[in-house]
Structure formats: structure tokens, C-alpha cells
Design a protein around this motif. Structure first.
Motif, PDB file in Angstrom:
ATOM      1  N   ALA A 159       0.850  -1.188   0.000  1.00 18.23           N
ATOM      2  CA  ALA A 159       0.000   0.000   0.000  1.00 18.23           C
ATOM      3  C   ALA A 159       0.889   1.242   0.000  1.00 18.23           C
ATOM      4  O   ALA A 159       1.981   1.234   0.562  1.00 18.23           O
ATOM      5  CB  ALA A 159      -0.905  -0.001   1.227  1.00 18.23           C
ATOM      6  N   ALA A 160       0.400   2.295  -0.662  1.00 17.11           N
ATOM      7  CA  ALA A 160       1.141   3.557  -0.718  1.00 17.11           C
ATOM      8  C   ALA A 160       0.150   4.705  -0.558  1.00 17.11           C
ATOM      9  O   ALA A 160      -0.987   4.614  -1.023  1.00 17.11           O
ATOM     10  CB  ALA A 160       1.872   3.677  -2.053  1.00 17.11           C
ATOM     11  N   PRO A 161       0.561   5.792   0.093  1.00 16.83           N
ATOM     12  CA  PRO A 161      -0.330   6.955   0.226  1.00 16.83           C
ATOM     13  C   PRO A 161      -0.627   7.555  -1.147  1.00 16.83           C
ATOM     14  O   PRO A 161       0.306   7.931  -1.864  1.00 16.83           O
ATOM     15  CB  PRO A 161       0.471   7.931   1.090  1.00 16.83           C
ATOM     16  CG  PRO A 161       1.532   7.098   1.752  1.00 16.83           C
ATOM     17  CD  PRO A 161       1.834   5.982   0.789  1.00 16.83           C
ATOM     18  N   PRO A 162      -1.902   7.634  -1.547  1.00 21.10           N
ATOM     19  CA  PRO A 162      -2.230   8.139  -2.884  1.00 21.10           C
ATOM     20  C   PRO A 162      -1.601   9.494  -3.207  1.00 21.10           C
ATOM     21  O   PRO A 162      -1.071   9.681  -4.310  1.00 21.10           O
ATOM     22  CB  PRO A 162      -3.763   8.225  -2.865  1.00 21.10           C
ATOM     23  CG  PRO A 162      -4.171   7.155  -1.895  1.00 21.10           C
ATOM     24  CD  PRO A 162      -3.106   7.185  -0.828  1.00 21.10           C
ATOM     25  N   ASP A 163      -1.644  10.432  -2.278  1.00 26.20           N
ATOM     26  CA  ASP A 163      -1.082  11.759  -2.537  1.00 26.20           C
ATOM     27  C   ASP A 163       0.415  11.696  -2.820  1.00 26.20           C
ATOM     28  O   ASP A 163       0.933  12.461  -3.634  1.00 26.20           O
ATOM     29  CB  ASP A 163      -1.341  12.703  -1.363  1.00 26.20           C
ATOM     30  CG  ASP A 163      -2.801  13.097  -1.241  1.00 26.20           C
ATOM     31  OD1 ASP A 163      -3.516  13.081  -2.261  1.00 26.20           O
ATOM     32  OD2 ASP A 163      -3.238  13.405  -0.109  1.00 26.20           O
ATOM     33  N   GLU A 164       1.116  10.795  -2.150  1.00 25.56           N
ATOM     34  CA  GLU A 164       2.568  10.723  -2.293  1.00 25.56           C
ATOM     35  C   GLU A 164       3.016  10.049  -3.578  1.00 25.56           C
ATOM     36  O   GLU A 164       4.161  10.201  -3.986  1.00 25.56           O
ATOM     37  CB  GLU A 164       3.178  10.011  -1.085  1.00 25.56           C
ATOM     38  CG  GLU A 164       3.059  10.815   0.190  1.00 25.56           C
ATOM     39  CD  GLU A 164       3.652  10.108   1.401  1.00 25.56           C
ATOM     40  OE1 GLU A 164       4.494   9.197   1.216  1.00 25.56           O
ATOM     41  OE2 GLU A 164       3.266  10.459   2.526  1.00 25.56           O
ATOM     42  N   VAL A 165       2.126   9.273  -4.219  1.00 22.86           N
ATOM     43  CA  VAL A 165       2.507   8.590  -5.460  1.00 22.86           C
ATOM     44  C   VAL A 165       1.817   9.181  -6.685  1.00 22.86           C
ATOM     45  O   VAL A 165       1.762   8.569  -7.743  1.00 22.86           O
ATOM     46  CB  VAL A 165       2.268   7.063  -5.375  1.00 22.86           C
ATOM     47  CG1 VAL A 165       3.180   6.432  -4.333  1.00 22.86           C
ATOM     48  CG2 VAL A 165       0.812   6.734  -5.107  1.00 22.86           C
ATOM     49  N   GLY A 166       1.280  10.394  -6.533  1.00 25.63           N
ATOM     50  CA  GLY A 166       0.695  11.093  -7.667  1.00 25.63           C
ATOM     51  C   GLY A 166      -0.692  10.622  -8.071  1.00 25.63           C
ATOM     52  O   GLY A 166      -1.073  10.723  -9.230  1.00 25.63           O
ATOM     53  N   ALA A 167      -1.454  10.107  -7.128  1.00 26.32           N
ATOM     54  CA  ALA A 167      -2.819   9.643  -7.401  1.00 26.32           C
ATOM     55  C   ALA A 167      -3.782  10.258  -6.393  1.00 26.32           C
ATOM     56  O   ALA A 167      -4.425   9.551  -5.620  1.00 26.32           O
ATOM     57  CB  ALA A 167      -2.869   8.121  -7.346  1.00 26.32           C
ATOM     58  N   PRO A 168      -3.919  11.572  -6.390  1.00 28.93           N
ATOM     59  CA  PRO A 168      -4.683  12.240  -5.338  1.00 28.93           C
ATOM     60  C   PRO A 168      -6.188  11.995  -5.353  1.00 28.93           C
ATOM     61  O   PRO A 168      -6.850  12.218  -4.358  1.00 28.93           O
ATOM     62  CB  PRO A 168      -4.376  13.718  -5.567  1.00 28.93           C
ATOM     63  CG  PRO A 168      -4.077  13.801  -7.031  1.00 28.93           C
ATOM     64  CD  PRO A 168      -3.379  12.501  -7.368  1.00 28.93           C
ATOM     65  N   ASN A 169      -6.739  11.542  -6.461  1.00 28.74           N
ATOM     66  CA  ASN A 169      -8.189  11.390  -6.542  1.00 28.74           C
ATOM     67  C   ASN A 169      -8.659   9.962  -6.320  1.00 28.74           C
ATOM     68  O   ASN A 169      -9.784   9.626  -6.682  1.00 28.74           O
ATOM     69  CB  ASN A 169      -8.698  11.907  -7.889  1.00 28.74           C
ATOM     70  CG  ASN A 169      -8.429  13.388  -8.050  1.00 28.74           C
ATOM     71  OD1 ASN A 169      -8.566  14.150  -7.097  1.00 28.74           O
ATOM     72  ND2 ASN A 169      -8.022  13.797  -9.232  1.00 28.74           N
ATOM     73  N   VAL A 170      -7.806   9.129  -5.763  1.00 29.14           N
ATOM     74  CA  VAL A 170      -8.199   7.752  -5.467  1.00 29.14           C
ATOM     75  C   VAL A 170      -8.143   7.520  -3.964  1.00 29.14           C
ATOM     76  O   VAL A 170      -7.492   8.256  -3.223  1.00 29.14           O
ATOM     77  CB  VAL A 170      -7.322   6.720  -6.220  1.00 29.14           C
ATOM     78  CG1 VAL A 170      -7.385   6.935  -7.725  1.00 29.14           C
ATOM     79  CG2 VAL A 170      -5.889   6.738  -5.739  1.00 29.14           C
ATOM     80  N   ALA A 171      -8.826   6.476  -3.524  1.00 27.88           N
ATOM     81  CA  ALA A 171      -8.891   6.177  -2.093  1.00 27.88           C
ATOM     82  C   ALA A 171      -7.784   5.228  -1.649  1.00 27.88           C
ATOM     83  O   ALA A 171      -7.414   5.213  -0.481  1.00 27.88           O
ATOM     84  CB  ALA A 171     -10.253   5.574  -1.751  1.00 27.88           C
ATOM     85  N   PHE A 172      -7.258   4.436  -2.584  1.00 29.91           N
ATOM     86  CA  PHE A 172      -6.250   3.438  -2.221  1.00 29.91           C
ATOM     87  C   PHE A 172      -5.338   3.184  -3.409  1.00 29.91           C
ATOM     88  O   PHE A 172      -5.793   3.139  -4.553  1.00 29.91           O
ATOM     89  CB  PHE A 172      -6.926   2.125  -1.805  1.00 29.91           C
ATOM     90  CG  PHE A 172      -5.959   1.042  -1.431  1.00 29.91           C
ATOM     91  CD1 PHE A 172      -5.379   1.012  -0.173  1.00 29.91           C
ATOM     92  CD2 PHE A 172      -5.607   0.067  -2.347  1.00 29.91           C
ATOM     93  CE1 PHE A 172      -4.472   0.022   0.170  1.00 29.91           C
ATOM     94  CE2 PHE A 172      -4.697  -0.933  -2.016  1.00 29.91           C
ATOM     95  CZ  PHE A 172      -4.126  -0.950  -0.757  1.00 29.91           C
ATOM     96  N   VAL A 173      -4.046   3.000  -3.118  1.00 24.55           N
ATOM     97  CA  VAL A 173      -3.052   2.632  -4.124  1.00 24.55           C
ATOM     98  C   VAL A 173      -2.197   1.500  -3.569  1.00 24.55           C
ATOM     99  O   VAL A 173      -1.780   1.539  -2.405  1.00 24.55           O
ATOM    100  CB  VAL A 173      -2.118   3.815  -4.489  1.00 24.55           C
ATOM    101  CG1 VAL A 173      -1.015   3.372  -5.443  1.00 24.55           C
ATOM    102  CG2 VAL A 173      -2.900   4.970  -5.070  1.00 24.55           C
ATOM    103  N   ALA A 174      -1.951   0.507  -4.411  1.00 26.37           N
ATOM    104  CA  ALA A 174      -0.987  -0.551  -4.084  1.00 26.37           C
ATOM    105  C   ALA A 174       0.043  -0.586  -5.211  1.00 26.37           C
ATOM    106  O   ALA A 174      -0.308  -0.494  -6.389  1.00 26.37           O
ATOM    107  CB  ALA A 174      -1.681  -1.900  -3.950  1.00 26.37           C
ATOM    108  N   LEU A 175       1.304  -0.712  -4.829  1.00 23.20           N
ATOM    109  CA  LEU A 175       2.406  -0.766  -5.793  1.00 23.20           C
ATOM    110  C   LEU A 175       3.048  -2.147  -5.775  1.00 23.20           C
ATOM    111  O   LEU A 175       3.070  -2.812  -4.737  1.00 23.20           O
ATOM    112  CB  LEU A 175       3.460   0.281  -5.448  1.00 23.20           C
ATOM    113  CG  LEU A 175       2.995   1.731  -5.397  1.00 23.20           C
ATOM    114  CD1 LEU A 175       4.134   2.630  -4.921  1.00 23.20           C
ATOM    115  CD2 LEU A 175       2.468   2.186  -6.745  1.00 23.20           C
ATOM    116  N   HIS A 176       3.599  -2.540  -6.925  1.00 21.26           N
ATOM    117  CA  HIS A 176       4.326  -3.810  -7.042  1.00 21.26           C
ATOM    118  C   HIS A 176       5.792  -3.463  -7.314  1.00 21.26           C
ATOM    119  O   HIS A 176       6.229  -3.396  -8.465  1.00 21.26           O
ATOM    120  CB  HIS A 176       3.734  -4.654  -8.174  1.00 21.26           C
ATOM    121  CG  HIS A 176       4.243  -6.039  -8.199  1.00 21.26           C
ATOM    122  ND1 HIS A 176       5.269  -6.446  -9.020  1.00 21.26           N
ATOM    123  CD2 HIS A 176       3.862  -7.127  -7.481  1.00 21.26           C
ATOM    124  CE1 HIS A 176       5.502  -7.725  -8.822  1.00 21.26           C
ATOM    125  NE2 HIS A 176       4.665  -8.160  -7.891  1.00 21.26           N
TER     126      HIS A 176
END
Length: 176
Positions: A19-36
């Protein structure tokens, strides 16, 4: 600013995803981000995003999936490869609720260089059992470069099988 979902969901990330903070990975309009992290290619990391919105119109899940195309075309050219309805008696879904899976390719630029990104988009409709006029739509998207796709697509399918709404009531939208 990180978005919130209109309905609570639960899910389990496959091994190797973080999991990654959406704002920190350039995805401010989403609720959740997961990176591989193991799939990084030319500075691009395969990712899964989750967003959602309230829909009180009569749009079908297929029509809602189509709405992503003009949005993505703002950043490049889009080719839809396949769209499949899931959760119907003929095609059992990845979850218990009806939805649409749409696969597409976005020709765009990353850091000034041409790139093709593959997306597998899953749209899940969740109706409020107490008020069927209220419907939340959850959008779950895998984005990867073509050469990353083989490494992450099975993980995405595994991830989708774990997604479940966690309660029967949809959160009130602002202004309701």
C-alpha cells in the motif's frame, strides 16, 4: 487530497504488493493505491488503484466503464481490447455483485517518452439494501506496462476475488 469510498470494502493484497499513500505517489483522486515494487520498468511501477462515487442515475455498469475512455484520452490514445460483464448467472463474477471488466491500452508519454500502458478496469456496483435508489460504484484498476503485465495480472485477479462490501449501508454523500 486522497478520496474516500462511498461504501466500505475489504480486500487482501497479494504477496509482493505494498500500500502507498495516494497523494505521495501522484494519485490524489483515489482512495487506495498498491504498488508492485518488483515490477519497476523505466521508473514506472505496476499499480492497483481503488476509487468510487455515488451514482443515482440509470447508467449501466458497461456505460460507466465507457466513461473512463474520454477521461483517459486527455492523456493519450485509448484502445479498448475487451469488455465483459461479470456477476451475471451466465458469467459468475469475481465478487458477488454485478460488475464490468474492461481491458484497454493507453498510448501516452511518461517522463517525456512515449509509453503504452495496459489497464484492466473493474467496475463494481453496490446498492444500498435499505434504499435501492442509492448506488455506489467502485472502480478498481490495474495499470502496468505491457512487459509488466504477465508478472502482475494473476495477482490482480486474485486481488479482485477478495474484494467485498463490508456493510449494507452506503455512506451519505455530502449534501444528502
Amino acid at each position: 487530497m486522497t478520496a474516500t469510498l462511498p461504501v466500505k470494502i475489504s480486500f487482501s493484497l497479494p504477496d509482493g504488493w505494498q500500500a502507498a499513500p495516494p497523494d505521495e505517489v501522484g494519485a490524489p483522486n483515489v482512495a487506495f493505491v498498491a504498488l508492485h515494487p518488483e515490477s519497476v520498468d523505466g521508473g514506472f511501477t505496476a499499480n492497483i488503484t481503488i476509487s468510487g462515487e455515488m451514482r443515482n442515475d440509470g447508467a449501466t455498469m458497461s456505460q460507466i466503464a465507457d466513461e473512463s475512455i474520454p477521461r483517459l484520452e486527455q492523456g493519450g490514445t485509448v484502445r479498448v481490447l475487451k469488455k465483459t460483464e461479470v456477476g451475471t448467472p451466465d458469467i459468475p463474477g469475481l465478487t458477488d455483485a454485478p460488475g464490468v471488466v474492461q481491458n484497454l491500452v493507453l498510448s501516452t508519454t511518461l517522463r517525456g517518452e512515449p509509453a503504452e500502458l495496459c489497464q484492466s478496469q473493474f467496475y463494481l456496483g453496490v446498492e444500498d439494501v435499505k434504499n435501492p435508489a442509492k448506488r455506489a460504484v467502485i472502480e478498481i484498476v490495474l495499470t502496468a506496462k505491457q512487459n509488466q503485465l504477465a508478472e502482475v495480472i494473476d495477482d490482480f485477479k486474485e486481488f479482485l476475488r477478495t474484494v467485498r462490501p463490508t456493510d449494507d449501508e452506503i455512506a451519505d454523500s455530502p449534501g444528502e
